[in-house]
Design an enzyme around this catalytic site. Structure first.
Site, PDB file in Angstrom:
ATOM      1  N   GLY A  27       0.813  -1.221   0.000  1.00  0.00           N
ATOM      2  CA  GLY A  27       0.000   0.000   0.000  1.00  0.00           C
ATOM      3  C   GLY A  27       0.841   1.262   0.000  1.00  0.00           C
ATOM      4  O   GLY A  27       0.623   2.171   0.795  1.00  0.00           O
TER       5      GLY A  27
ATOM      6  N   SER B 156       1.368   3.347  -2.690  1.00  0.00           N
ATOM      7  CA  SER B 156       1.088   4.278  -3.787  1.00  0.00           C
ATOM      8  C   SER B 156       0.760   5.677  -3.281  1.00  0.00           C
ATOM      9  O   SER B 156       0.804   6.642  -4.052  1.00  0.00           O
ATOM     10  CB  SER B 156      -0.093   3.758  -4.617  1.00  0.00           C
ATOM     11  N   ARG B 157       0.406   5.786  -2.007  1.00  0.00           N
ATOM     12  CA  ARG B 157       0.022   7.091  -1.457  1.00  0.00           C
ATOM     13  C   ARG B 157       0.077   7.037   0.074  1.00  0.00           C
ATOM     14  O   ARG B 157       0.343   5.976   0.650  1.00  0.00           O
ATOM     15  CB  ARG B 157      -1.380   7.499  -1.924  1.00  0.00           C
TER      16      ARG B 157
ATOM     17  N   VAL C 117      -3.211  -7.716  -1.651  1.00  0.00           N
ATOM     18  CA  VAL C 117      -2.603  -8.491  -0.558  1.00  0.00           C
ATOM     19  C   VAL C 117      -3.588  -9.454   0.091  1.00  0.00           C
ATOM     20  O   VAL C 117      -3.165 -10.409   0.759  1.00  0.00           O
ATOM     21  CB  VAL C 117      -1.967  -7.568   0.509  1.00  0.00           C
TER      22      VAL C 117
ATOM     23  N   SER D 198      -3.586   0.557  14.372  1.00  0.00           N
ATOM     24  CA  SER D 198      -4.280   1.832  14.559  1.00  0.00           C
ATOM     25  C   SER D 198      -4.596   2.035  16.026  1.00  0.00           C
ATOM     26  O   SER D 198      -4.801   1.055  16.775  1.00  0.00           O
ATOM     27  CB  SER D 198      -5.589   1.838  13.768  1.00  0.00           C
TER      28      SER D 198
ATOM     29  N   TYR E  97     -13.137  -2.382  11.063  1.00  0.00           N
ATOM     30  CA  TYR E  97     -11.793  -1.797  10.968  1.00  0.00           C
ATOM     31  C   TYR E  97     -11.066  -1.942  12.308  1.00  0.00           C
ATOM     32  O   TYR E  97      -9.914  -2.400  12.356  1.00  0.00           O
ATOM     33  CB  TYR E  97     -11.910  -0.325  10.562  1.00  0.00           C
TER      34      TYR E  97
ATOM     35  N   ALA F  52     -11.666  -4.048  14.693  1.00  0.00           N
ATOM     36  CA  ALA F  52     -11.389  -5.467  14.947  1.00  0.00           C
ATOM     37  C   ALA F  52     -10.173  -5.931  14.142  1.00  0.00           C
ATOM     38  O   ALA F  52      -9.331  -6.680  14.636  1.00  0.00           O
ATOM     39  CB  ALA F  52     -12.620  -6.305  14.584  1.00  0.00           C
TER      40      ALA F  52
HETATM   41  P1  NAP Z   1      -4.625   5.488   2.118  1.00  0.00           P
HETATM   42  O1  NAP Z   1      -4.102   6.838   1.835  1.00  0.00           O
HETATM   43  O2  NAP Z   1      -6.073   5.197   1.894  1.00  0.00           O
HETATM   44  O3  NAP Z   1      -3.743   4.423   1.309  1.00  0.00           O
HETATM   45  C1  NAP Z   1      -4.049   3.043   1.386  1.00  0.00           C
HETATM   46  C2  NAP Z   1      -3.021   2.255   0.632  1.00  0.00           C
HETATM   47  O4  NAP Z   1      -3.339   0.858   0.755  1.00  0.00           O
HETATM   48  C3  NAP Z   1      -3.004   2.570  -0.854  1.00  0.00           C
HETATM   49  O5  NAP Z   1      -1.674   2.518  -1.323  1.00  0.00           O
HETATM   50  C4  NAP Z   1      -3.824   1.419  -1.453  1.00  0.00           C
HETATM   51  O6  NAP Z   1      -3.466   1.108  -2.802  1.00  0.00           O
HETATM   52  C5  NAP Z   1      -3.390   0.287  -0.544  1.00  0.00           C
HETATM   53  N1  NAP Z   1      -4.311  -0.857  -0.572  1.00  0.00           N
HETATM   54  C6  NAP Z   1      -5.627  -0.886  -0.228  1.00  0.00           C
HETATM   55  N2  NAP Z   1      -6.120  -2.122  -0.382  1.00  0.00           N
HETATM   56  C7  NAP Z   1      -5.098  -2.898  -0.852  1.00  0.00           C
HETATM   57  C8  NAP Z   1      -4.985  -4.258  -1.226  1.00  0.00           C
HETATM   58  N3  NAP Z   1      -6.028  -5.108  -1.138  1.00  0.00           N
HETATM   59  N4  NAP Z   1      -3.785  -4.707  -1.672  1.00  0.00           N
HETATM   60  C9  NAP Z   1      -2.727  -3.869  -1.764  1.00  0.00           C
HETATM   61  N5  NAP Z   1      -2.781  -2.555  -1.434  1.00  0.00           N
HETATM   62  C10 NAP Z   1      -3.956  -2.082  -0.984  1.00  0.00           C
HETATM   63  O7  NAP Z   1      -4.368   5.077   3.646  1.00  0.00           O
HETATM   64  P2  NAP Z   1      -3.326   5.631   4.727  1.00  0.00           P
HETATM   65  O8  NAP Z   1      -4.026   6.628   5.566  1.00  0.00           O
HETATM   66  O9  NAP Z   1      -2.025   5.942   4.101  1.00  0.00           O
HETATM   67  O10 NAP Z   1      -3.208   4.305   5.638  1.00  0.00           O
HETATM   68  C11 NAP Z   1      -2.136   3.392   5.556  1.00  0.00           C
HETATM   69  C12 NAP Z   1      -2.265   2.413   6.709  1.00  0.00           C
HETATM   70  O11 NAP Z   1      -2.267   3.129   7.942  1.00  0.00           O
HETATM   71  C13 NAP Z   1      -3.569   1.621   6.691  1.00  0.00           C
HETATM   72  O12 NAP Z   1      -3.340   0.297   7.126  1.00  0.00           O
HETATM   73  C14 NAP Z   1      -4.431   2.358   7.686  1.00  0.00           C
HETATM   74  O13 NAP Z   1      -5.431   1.522   8.223  1.00  0.00           O
HETATM   75  C15 NAP Z   1      -3.398   2.770   8.703  1.00  0.00           C
HETATM   76  N6  NAP Z   1      -3.806   3.895   9.537  1.00  0.00           N
HETATM   77  C16 NAP Z   1      -4.099   5.104   8.997  1.00  0.00           C
HETATM   78  C17 NAP Z   1      -4.485   6.144   9.829  1.00  0.00           C
HETATM   79  C18 NAP Z   1      -4.815   7.510   9.303  1.00  0.00           C
HETATM   80  O14 NAP Z   1      -5.273   8.354  10.112  1.00  0.00           O
HETATM   81  N7  NAP Z   1      -4.607   7.807   8.030  1.00  0.00           N
HETATM   82  C19 NAP Z   1      -4.554   5.943  11.215  1.00  0.00           C
HETATM   83  C20 NAP Z   1      -4.245   4.684  11.721  1.00  0.00           C
HETATM   84  C21 NAP Z   1      -3.865   3.663  10.883  1.00  0.00           C
HETATM   85  P3  NAP Z   1      -4.240   1.800  -4.051  1.00  0.00           P
HETATM   86  O15 NAP Z   1      -3.802   3.257  -4.026  1.00  0.00           O
HETATM   87  O16 NAP Z   1      -3.745   1.070  -5.220  1.00  0.00           O
HETATM   88  O17 NAP Z   1      -5.698   1.649  -3.766  1.00  0.00           O
END
Ligand code: NAP
Length: 245
Positions: free
Chosen positions: A8, A10-11, A61, A142, A155, A157
């Site tokens: 994950g 890409s962003r 994944v 998280s 989420y 869980a």
């Molecule tokens: P995000 O900006 O939505 O990015 C999610 C990333 O996961 C993207 O690169 C997406 O790829 C990839 N992804 C989603 N489903 C996938 C799959 N089935 N196989 C492979 N890649 C997949 O999220 P983020 O905020 O950066 O979060 C990253 C991690 O941190 C996550 O696990 C999230 O739960 C955790 N987190 C985030 C926060 C927050 O406040 N942002 C807080 C706590 C935990 P595509 O671009 O190709 O869809």
């Protein structure tokens, strides 16, 4: 050069971790599932701005076979695999009454099964790694793993499940491979972009440091755990003091 796989990437947080690892001297596999152009841009930027190489690799994944192909592609590109960051994750805001079993499964499959699939696929390569300190797996959980969340029970869980997976794998794979987790609070990415101004104000009031996290804050934690040779089975809470454990 040693190599890392960031799912994950890409962003958002995954992108920041991939860039940080490349900056620190690791070749990096930039995994994505849909955002091909964004992932290629991340890989190209790493190639331009650092001495590391990067490849963008598509894999869902949650699919065990695709997770294996992801690891194979990483090893084919770099010849080794030393660190894995299971960062890929999805979120969905819906009350339990309206949550379908299929949506529950989709979130669990991506967030928990995804980490399991990639870790299992990478085990052989990680065990062969000669890197010092030892190779590692880092799972991105998280703050909601501890607090729960009324409109995203699946989420929460899944993120609590990741902590159990982390400790189990830390015991399972010791002494060769360290396994840790990061539990971020609110980080400014696409995942949190849809919050209303009122929601953000309310959330901010609960954060002693009076700021939301940035992806680079989580990348700092991932770099620490990568290099922390005497730390395993641990969860690093990166949340501005919102939850002190
Ligand atoms: P995000 O900006 O939505 O990015 C999610 C990333 O996961 C993207 O690169 C997406 O790829 C990839 N992804 C989603 N489903 C996938 C799959 N089935 N196989 C492979 N890649 C997949 O999220 P983020 O905020 O950066 O979060 C990253 C991690 O941190 C996550 O696990 C999230 O739960 C955790 N987190 C985030 C926060 C927050 O406040 N942002 C807080 C706590 C935990 P595509 O671009 O190709 O869809």
């Amino acid at each position: 050069m040693p190599a890392a796989l960031v799912t994950g990437a890409s962003r958002g947080i995954g992108r920041a971790i991939a860039e940080r690892f490349a900056h620190d001297g690791f070749d990096v596999a930039v995994n994505y599932v849909q955002s091909a152009q964004q992932a290629r841009t991340v890989a190209d930027d790493i190639g331009t701005r650092t001495d590391s190489e990067a490849v963008a690799v598509r894999a869902d994944v949650s699919d065990a076979e695709e997770a294996e192909e992801l690891v194979d592609a990483t090893v084919e590109a770099f010849g080794c695999l030393d660190h894995v960051v299971n960062n890929a994750g999805i979120d969905q805001h819906v009350f339990t009454e309206d949550l379908s079993p299929a949506d529950f499964d989709r979130v669990m499959d991506t967030n928990v099964n995804g980490a399991f699939n990639v870790t299992k696929a990478a085990l052989g390569e990680l065990r062969e790694s000669e890197i010092s300190p030892t190779p590692s797996v880092t799972n991105v959980s998280s703050i909601l793993a501890y607090t729960g969340a009324p409109i995203e029970c699946h989420y929460a869980a899944s993120k609590a499940g990741l902590l159990g997976l982390t400790k189990s794998h830390a015991k399972d794979f010791a002494p060769k491979i360290r396994v840790n987790a990061i539990a971020p609070g609110h980080v400014e990415t696409d995942m949190t972009a849809d919050r209303s101004a009122e929601e953000k104000e309310e959330e901010m009031e609960a954060i002693p440091l009076e700021a939301f996290g940035q992806p680079a804050d989580i990348a700092n934690a991932a770099a620490y755990l990568r290099d922390a040779g005497f730390v395993t089975g641990e969860t690093l809470n990166v949340n501005g003091g919102e939850l002190m454990r």
